[in-house]
Design a protein around this motif. Sequence first.
Motif, PDB file in Angstrom:
ATOM      1  N   VAL A  90     148.175 119.791   2.364  1.00 39.43           N
ATOM      2  CA  VAL A  90     147.193 119.342   3.340  1.00 39.43           C
ATOM      3  C   VAL A  90     146.306 118.262   2.726  1.00 39.43           C
ATOM      4  N   GLU A  91     146.365 117.082   3.286  1.00 36.45           N
ATOM      5  CA  GLU A  91     145.539 115.980   2.785  1.00 36.45           C
ATOM      6  C   GLU A  91     144.101 116.117   3.269  1.00 36.45           C
ATOM      7  N   SER A  92     143.912 116.449   4.560  1.00 34.20           N
ATOM      8  CA  SER A  92     142.588 116.666   5.122  1.00 34.20           C
ATOM      9  C   SER A  92     142.734 117.449   6.409  1.00 34.20           C
ATOM     10  N   PHE A  93     141.625 118.036   6.873  1.00 31.81           N
ATOM     11  CA  PHE A  93     141.652 118.769   8.121  1.00 31.81           C
ATOM     12  C   PHE A  93     140.248 118.839   8.695  1.00 31.81           C
ATOM     13  N   PHE A  94     140.171 119.130   9.984  1.00 30.74           N
ATOM     14  CA  PHE A  94     138.868 119.295  10.604  1.00 30.74           C
ATOM     15  C   PHE A  94     138.949 120.337  11.701  1.00 30.74           C
ATOM     16  N   PHE A  95     137.806 120.860  12.070  1.00 33.36           N
ATOM     17  CA  PHE A  95     137.701 121.886  13.096  1.00 33.36           C
ATOM     18  C   PHE A  95     137.278 121.245  14.407  1.00 33.36           C
ATOM     19  N   GLU A  96     137.961 121.598  15.484  1.00 36.23           N
ATOM     20  CA  GLU A  96     137.620 121.102  16.808  1.00 36.23           C
ATOM     21  C   GLU A  96     137.221 122.285  17.686  1.00 36.23           C
ATOM     22  N   ASP A  97     135.948 122.332  18.103  1.00 36.88           N
ATOM     23  CA  ASP A  97     135.502 123.429  18.956  1.00 36.88           C
ATOM     24  C   ASP A  97     135.872 123.141  20.407  1.00 36.88           C
ATOM     25  N   GLN A  98     135.576 124.086  21.296  1.00 40.85           N
ATOM     26  CA  GLN A  98     135.981 123.950  22.695  1.00 40.85           C
ATOM     27  C   GLN A  98     135.316 122.753  23.368  1.00 40.85           C
ATOM     28  N   LYS A  99     134.058 122.532  23.068  1.00 43.57           N
ATOM     29  CA  LYS A  99     133.347 121.417  23.689  1.00 43.57           C
ATOM     30  C   LYS A  99     133.969 120.086  23.268  1.00 43.57           C
ATOM     31  N   SER A 100     134.247 119.936  21.974  1.00 38.56           N
ATOM     32  CA  SER A 100     134.858 118.687  21.501  1.00 38.56           C
ATOM     33  C   SER A 100     136.244 118.494  22.088  1.00 38.56           C
ATOM     34  N   ALA A 101     137.011 119.595  22.156  1.00 41.91           N
ATOM     35  CA  ALA A 101     138.351 119.520  22.727  1.00 41.91           C
ATOM     36  C   ALA A 101     138.286 119.083  24.184  1.00 41.91           C
ATOM     37  N   TYR A 102     137.296 119.604  24.910  1.00 39.99           N
ATOM     38  CA  TYR A 102     137.160 119.256  26.326  1.00 39.99           C
ATOM     39  C   TYR A 102     136.759 117.789  26.494  1.00 39.99           C
ATOM     40  N   GLU A 103     135.865 117.301  25.644  1.00 40.65           N
ATOM     41  CA  GLU A 103     135.460 115.899  25.727  1.00 40.65           C
ATOM     42  C   GLU A 103     136.636 114.980  25.426  1.00 40.65           C
ATOM     43  N   ASN A 104     137.458 115.335  24.439  1.00 40.55           N
ATOM     44  CA  ASN A 104     138.653 114.538  24.139  1.00 40.55           C
ATOM     45  C   ASN A 104     139.648 114.590  25.293  1.00 40.55           C
ATOM     46  N   PHE A 105     139.761 115.782  25.877  1.00 36.46           N
ATOM     47  CA  PHE A 105     140.648 115.955  27.032  1.00 36.46           C
ATOM     48  C   PHE A 105     140.217 115.043  28.175  1.00 36.46           C
ATOM     49  N   ASP A 134     140.909 110.565  31.797  1.00 36.16           N
ATOM     50  CA  ASP A 134     139.826 110.074  32.644  1.00 36.16           C
ATOM     51  C   ASP A 134     140.326 109.608  34.001  1.00 36.16           C
ATOM     52  N   SER A 135     141.534 109.069  34.056  1.00 41.78           N
ATOM     53  CA  SER A 135     142.059 108.538  35.321  1.00 41.78           C
ATOM     54  C   SER A 135     142.602 109.631  36.234  1.00 41.78           C
ATOM     55  N   ASN A 136     142.785 110.847  35.702  1.00 39.18           N
ATOM     56  CA  ASN A 136     143.317 111.953  36.493  1.00 39.18           C
ATOM     57  C   ASN A 136     142.173 112.886  36.864  1.00 39.18           C
ATOM     58  N   LYS A 137     141.418 112.501  37.896  1.00 41.00           N
ATOM     59  CA  LYS A 137     140.212 113.235  38.266  1.00 41.00           C
ATOM     60  C   LYS A 137     140.516 114.669  38.672  1.00 41.00           C
ATOM     61  N   ALA A 138     141.638 114.881  39.362  1.00 37.58           N
ATOM     62  CA  ALA A 138     141.974 116.224  39.832  1.00 37.58           C
ATOM     63  C   ALA A 138     142.232 117.168  38.658  1.00 37.58           C
ATOM     64  N   LEU A 139     142.958 116.664  37.655  1.00 37.43           N
ATOM     65  CA  LEU A 139     143.258 117.498  36.488  1.00 37.43           C
ATOM     66  C   LEU A 139     141.984 117.840  35.725  1.00 37.43           C
ATOM     67  N   VAL A 140     141.118 116.858  35.543  1.00 38.46           N
ATOM     68  CA  VAL A 140     139.862 117.100  34.821  1.00 38.46           C
ATOM     69  C   VAL A 140     138.992 118.092  35.586  1.00 38.46           C
ATOM     70  N   ALA A 141     138.933 117.940  36.905  1.00 41.82           N
ATOM     71  CA  ALA A 141     138.104 118.825  37.716  1.00 41.82           C
ATOM     72  C   ALA A 141     138.608 120.262  37.690  1.00 41.82           C
ATOM     73  N   ALA A 142     139.924 120.426  37.508  1.00 50.14           N
ATOM     74  CA  ALA A 142     140.511 121.767  37.521  1.00 50.14           C
ATOM     75  C   ALA A 142     140.455 122.443  36.153  1.00 50.14           C
ATOM     76  N   THR A 143     139.975 121.746  35.144  1.00 53.98           N
ATOM     77  CA  THR A 143     139.966 122.268  33.776  1.00 53.98           C
ATOM     78  C   THR A 143     138.533 122.504  33.317  1.00 53.98           C
ATOM     79  N   ARG A 144     138.307 123.629  32.665  1.00 52.60           N
ATOM     80  CA  ARG A 144     136.975 123.998  32.208  1.00 52.60           C
ATOM     81  C   ARG A 144     136.897 123.938  30.686  1.00 52.60           C
ATOM     82  N   VAL A 145     135.671 123.908  30.177  1.00 52.92           N
ATOM     83  CA  VAL A 145     135.475 123.910  28.723  1.00 52.92           C
ATOM     84  C   VAL A 145     136.141 125.129  28.109  1.00 52.92           C
TER      85      VAL A 145
END
Length: 346
Positions: free
Chosen positions: A252-267, A272-283
């Motif tokens: 392992v060269e490097s690693f990081f932790f991604e919490d639910q909030k960060s994962a949701y923001e990246n999602f 961003d262009s798929n409003k229906a998918l984003v609206a149907a997904t929760r943190v």
Amino acid sequence: MNSPLEDRLREALVEAGATVDTGALKPLRAPERRRSRVDLRLVSAAVAVVLAGATTAVWLGVRGDEHVATLADPAGGQADTSELTIYLCSRSASGKAPSCQGQDVTLEQAKSIEAAAKEVPGVVSVTYFDRAAVLAGFRQDFAHNQQVLDAVTADDLRALFRLGLEPGTDPVKVKQALARLPGIEDIDLVPTAVSPPSGAQVSVFLCNDGSALPTCGAERAPDGEQVMKEGKGITTRQKDKVVALLGASKQVESFFFEDQKSAYENFKRVYDSNKALVAATRVEDMPESYRLRMRSELDDWSGLVKTLRHQRGVASVVVRRCMVESLALARYRVSLPKDDWCREGG
């Protein structure tokens, strides 16, 4: 009977450690085509959960009881927009598909399908690919994998139509409008392409409270449908053990932790262009994870991946390249033993 695409998408959702209970998903059925389908919006979700995360990071540290990471230039592999694919009957590739009755699609049937598709509201383009063109695309997509190229011939592939849809068009309605036409084996919403991420190569997804995954301690009824006992989320002590294992690994060269909030923001950023998918997904639908960048000179990660999968509190471990390869195979409806297309190494 599930399609190869549905099987792979269900695996993707489970491997991603998402909180979706795939066994309880309501199947979508086209008229007179009694073949269950996973909810089409999960086609994108399965890809996004695995590929949407930031992939460039510096070393992870620990502050008190919290695992933190400093991200540098977050950018992830992205799934392109989806399109509806009509798979045409092939005597050699469609197998026992009842809709094909062991026959190839005829020229007249193909013309009728094309004409009908152009009349469906929301369809903005209809493109035909014969088997030679499909094979050419397949060989280009798998030019890096000689094992796959050696295993697949034109007889294993189907001619197809790809339908471009106007934004906001319901793909289920388009599918229902065409499903009964002769010469069609099936219609599926599939990613047009999935770009392999340039950063983290391995994702370690962690258990959430209430998980339906056996790896998190969940128990199901004998029929596999009802969850009799929910799984538990990973504890701080279990996280510490995973961090210690990653920190001690020379691979392992490097690693990081991604919490639910960060994962949701990246999602949201990726979709961003798929409003229906984003609206149907929760943190809370997003799994926590550790994202690993591996050392290129140490190209066999299978031992580490196996060890991580056996850690308590770990829902799954996904090698991203294998996910990309799996979805690419699903686009062509090709089924091969996993060892032929996925090597859990660099």
